[in-house]
Motif scaffolding. Structure first.
Motif, PDB file in Angstrom:
ATOM      1  N   CYS A  29       0.831  -1.206   0.000  1.00 13.37           N
ATOM      2  CA  CYS A  29       0.000   0.000   0.000  1.00 13.37           C
ATOM      3  C   CYS A  29       0.865   1.255   0.000  1.00 13.37           C
ATOM      4  N   SER A  30       1.957   1.214   0.733  1.00 19.40           N
ATOM      5  CA  SER A  30       2.862   2.364   0.772  1.00 19.40           C
ATOM      6  C   SER A  30       3.494   2.606  -0.594  1.00 19.40           C
ATOM      7  N   ALA A  31       3.860   1.511  -1.265  1.00 19.48           N
ATOM      8  CA  ALA A  31       4.490   1.634  -2.579  1.00 19.48           C
ATOM      9  C   ALA A  31       3.527   2.146  -3.644  1.00 19.48           C
ATOM     10  N   LEU A  32       2.237   1.852  -3.494  1.00 22.99           N
ATOM     11  CA  LEU A  32       1.241   2.240  -4.504  1.00 22.99           C
ATOM     12  C   LEU A  32       0.432   3.470  -4.114  1.00 22.99           C
ATOM     13  N   GLY A  38      -5.876   6.411  -1.767  1.00 22.87           N
ATOM     14  CA  GLY A  38      -6.712   5.744  -0.769  1.00 22.87           C
ATOM     15  C   GLY A  38      -6.025   4.587  -0.073  1.00 22.87           C
ATOM     16  N   LEU A  39      -4.948   4.083  -0.658  1.00 26.22           N
ATOM     17  CA  LEU A  39      -4.228   2.972  -0.054  1.00 26.22           C
ATOM     18  C   LEU A  39      -3.313   3.403   1.094  1.00 26.22           C
ATOM     19  N   ALA A  40      -3.041   4.700   1.174  1.00 27.53           N
ATOM     20  CA  ALA A  40      -2.115   5.187   2.201  1.00 27.53           C
ATOM     21  C   ALA A  40      -2.608   4.855   3.613  1.00 27.53           C
ATOM     22  N   ALA A  41      -3.888   5.088   3.875  1.00 32.38           N
ATOM     23  CA  ALA A  41      -4.443   4.828   5.205  1.00 32.38           C
ATOM     24  C   ALA A  41      -4.424   3.337   5.521  1.00 32.38           C
ATOM     25  N   VAL A  42      -4.710   2.525   4.512  1.00 40.48           N
ATOM     26  CA  VAL A  42      -4.684   1.070   4.715  1.00 40.48           C
ATOM     27  C   VAL A  42      -3.272   0.616   5.073  1.00 40.48           C
ATOM     28  N   GLY A  43      -2.308   1.152   4.355  1.00 42.70           N
ATOM     29  CA  GLY A  43      -0.915   0.797   4.615  1.00 42.70           C
ATOM     30  C   GLY A  43      -0.465   1.225   6.000  1.00 42.70           C
ATOM     31  N   ALA A  44      -0.869   2.416   6.411  1.00 42.88           N
ATOM     32  CA  ALA A  44      -0.487   2.917   7.736  1.00 42.88           C
ATOM     33  C   ALA A  44      -1.088   2.043   8.838  1.00 42.88           C
ATOM     34  N   GLU A  45      -2.349   1.659   8.658  1.00 39.94           N
ATOM     35  CA  GLU A  45      -2.999   0.810   9.651  1.00 39.94           C
ATOM     36  C   GLU A  45      -2.321  -0.550   9.724  1.00 39.94           C
ATOM     37  N   ALA A  46      -2.007  -1.128   8.568  1.00 39.20           N
ATOM     38  CA  ALA A  46      -1.368  -2.445   8.532  1.00 39.20           C
ATOM     39  C   ALA A  46      -0.005  -2.410   9.219  1.00 39.20           C
ATOM     40  N   SER A  47       0.759  -1.374   8.958  1.00 38.54           N
ATOM     41  CA  SER A  47       2.084  -1.248   9.565  1.00 38.54           C
ATOM     42  C   SER A  47       1.984  -1.059  11.079  1.00 38.54           C
ATOM     43  N   SER A 183      -8.415 -10.767  12.049  1.00 37.63           N
ATOM     44  CA  SER A 183      -9.065 -11.272  10.850  1.00 37.63           C
ATOM     45  C   SER A 183     -10.110 -10.285  10.331  1.00 37.63           C
ATOM     46  N   GLN A 184     -10.856  -9.674  11.258  1.00 37.49           N
ATOM     47  CA  GLN A 184     -11.866  -8.691  10.861  1.00 37.49           C
ATOM     48  C   GLN A 184     -11.220  -7.450  10.254  1.00 37.49           C
ATOM     49  N   VAL A 185     -10.121  -7.001  10.870  1.00 36.42           N
ATOM     50  CA  VAL A 185      -9.405  -5.836  10.337  1.00 36.42           C
ATOM     51  C   VAL A 185      -8.855  -6.162   8.953  1.00 36.42           C
ATOM     52  N   ARG A 186      -8.307  -7.345   8.812  1.00 40.27           N
ATOM     53  CA  ARG A 186      -7.742  -7.774   7.534  1.00 40.27           C
ATOM     54  C   ARG A 186      -8.811  -7.765   6.441  1.00 40.27           C
ATOM     55  N   GLU A 187      -9.988  -8.323   6.739  1.00 35.02           N
ATOM     56  CA  GLU A 187     -11.071  -8.349   5.759  1.00 35.02           C
ATOM     57  C   GLU A 187     -11.490  -6.934   5.371  1.00 35.02           C
ATOM     58  N   ALA A 188     -11.529  -6.050   6.364  1.00 40.97           N
ATOM     59  CA  ALA A 188     -11.914  -4.657   6.083  1.00 40.97           C
ATOM     60  C   ALA A 188     -10.875  -3.986   5.197  1.00 40.97           C
ATOM     61  N   GLU A 189      -9.595  -4.233   5.482  1.00 38.81           N
ATOM     62  CA  GLU A 189      -8.533  -3.628   4.664  1.00 38.81           C
ATOM     63  C   GLU A 189      -8.589  -4.132   3.224  1.00 38.81           C
ATOM     64  N   LEU A 190      -8.754  -5.437   3.077  1.00 38.99           N
ATOM     65  CA  LEU A 190      -8.832  -5.996   1.734  1.00 38.99           C
ATOM     66  C   LEU A 190     -10.093  -5.517   1.001  1.00 38.99           C
ATOM     67  N   GLY A 191     -11.158  -5.303   1.765  1.00 34.89           N
ATOM     68  CA  GLY A 191     -12.369  -4.745   1.157  1.00 34.89           C
ATOM     69  C   GLY A 191     -12.130  -3.343   0.642  1.00 34.89           C
ATOM     70  N   THR A 192     -11.381  -2.552   1.404  1.00 37.46           N
ATOM     71  CA  THR A 192     -11.050  -1.190   0.964  1.00 37.46           C
ATOM     72  C   THR A 192     -10.174  -1.226  -0.275  1.00 37.46           C
ATOM     73  N   ILE A 193      -9.202  -2.113  -0.267  1.00 37.90           N
ATOM     74  CA  ILE A 193      -8.312  -2.242  -1.428  1.00 37.90           C
ATOM     75  C   ILE A 193      -9.108  -2.654  -2.664  1.00 37.90           C
ATOM     76  N   GLN A 194     -10.038  -3.575  -2.493  1.00 35.01           N
ATOM     77  CA  GLN A 194     -10.872  -4.009  -3.613  1.00 35.01           C
ATOM     78  C   GLN A 194     -11.725  -2.866  -4.152  1.00 35.01           C
ATOM     79  N   SER A 195     -12.238  -2.034  -3.246  1.00 32.82           N
ATOM     80  CA  SER A 195     -13.067  -0.901  -3.691  1.00 32.82           C
ATOM     81  C   SER A 195     -12.251   0.122  -4.463  1.00 32.82           C
ATOM     82  N   ILE A 196     -10.945   0.172  -4.173  1.00 27.64           N
ATOM     83  CA  ILE A 196     -10.072   1.125  -4.867  1.00 27.64           C
ATOM     84  C   ILE A 196      -9.572   0.557  -6.190  1.00 27.64           C
ATOM     85  N   LEU A 197      -9.100  -0.677  -6.164  1.00 33.49           N
ATOM     86  CA  LEU A 197      -8.523  -1.279  -7.367  1.00 33.49           C
ATOM     87  C   LEU A 197      -9.568  -1.911  -8.274  1.00 33.49           C
TER      88      LEU A 197
END
Length: 226
Positions: A29-32, A38-47, A183-197
């Protein structure tokens, strides 16, 4: 709705896999983020979750270490009790083997192998038998206080071992619940990524598979080109 192309994580998923998964997603997410802000927030949360996971792992490791130490101390204290018991039994046996078997029926080697509760009961029986001797009896004078002291120290070590074992069990239960949260956070993050990509194959790249491929699936898959 089409099925996700990535795998759902459960409590059976290794904790290290959760950690690696968030590291990967944070890095991608940081690289993209420049192309997809929109991926910046997902990347920050994951890190940030990687640091949190490390804290949870460190706490569990500390609990495991404490339990190992507590068990070792308990065993050491048991050895002290058995040593005094052995010396007492041998001293009595020199004059009267029959009396040694009556007052201290448990062989030292067998006593050492007993669990904490039974070990305490058998040693208390030995103490009770020793107390039946006269107050000025040389054996009572020489060994009673020593055996009482060592048994008290063993009892303290045993209680501490129980305490650390319960703490470790609680930590493992808490870790299982924490995996559910991750697991719930992961699903939410991947859902956000899917909505963006808007591409499920691309979204699947932001996570790490954890189940081994079945033999039937592996046999059906085409061989990779060298």
């Amino acid at each position: 709705m089409a099925k996700n192309t990535y795998q759902t994580y459960t409590e059976e998923t290794p904790f290290d896999t959760y950690r690696e998964d968030f590291i990967r997603r944070g890095a991608m997410c940081s690289a993209l983020a420049q192309r997809y802000p929109g991926l910046a927030a997902v990347g920050a949360e994951a890190s940030a979750l990687v640091a949190e996971i490390d804290g949870r792992r460190a706490a569990l490791q500390a609990a495991e270490d404490d339990q190992i130490r507590a068990r070792a101390v308990e065993d050491a204290e048991k050895l002290d009790v058995v040593d005094i018991y052995t010396e007492l039994r041998r001293t009595i046996a020199v004059k009267s083997p029959e009396e040694a078997l009556t007052l201290l029926p448990e062989a030292p080697s067998a006593l050492r192998r007993l669990g904490a509760a039974t070990f305490t009961d058998r040693t208390n029986t030995a103490l009770s038998n020793l107390r039946t001797r006269g107050v000025d009896d040389p054996l009572r004078v020489a060994f009673l206080d020593k055996l009482e002291k060592e048994l008290a120290e063993f009892s303290t070590a045993d209680k501490n071992e129980d305490k650390t074992r319960l703490a470790l069990q609680s930590g493992k239960v808490a870790l299982t619940l924490y995996k559910s949260e991750l697991s719930q956070v992961r699903e939410a993050e991947l859902g956000t990524i899917q909505s963006i990509l808007k591409d499920r194959e691309k979204t699947a790249l932001f996570t790490i598979p954890w189940r081994k491929t079945s033999r039937s699936s592996a046999a059906a898959a085409p061989e990779a080109t060298p």
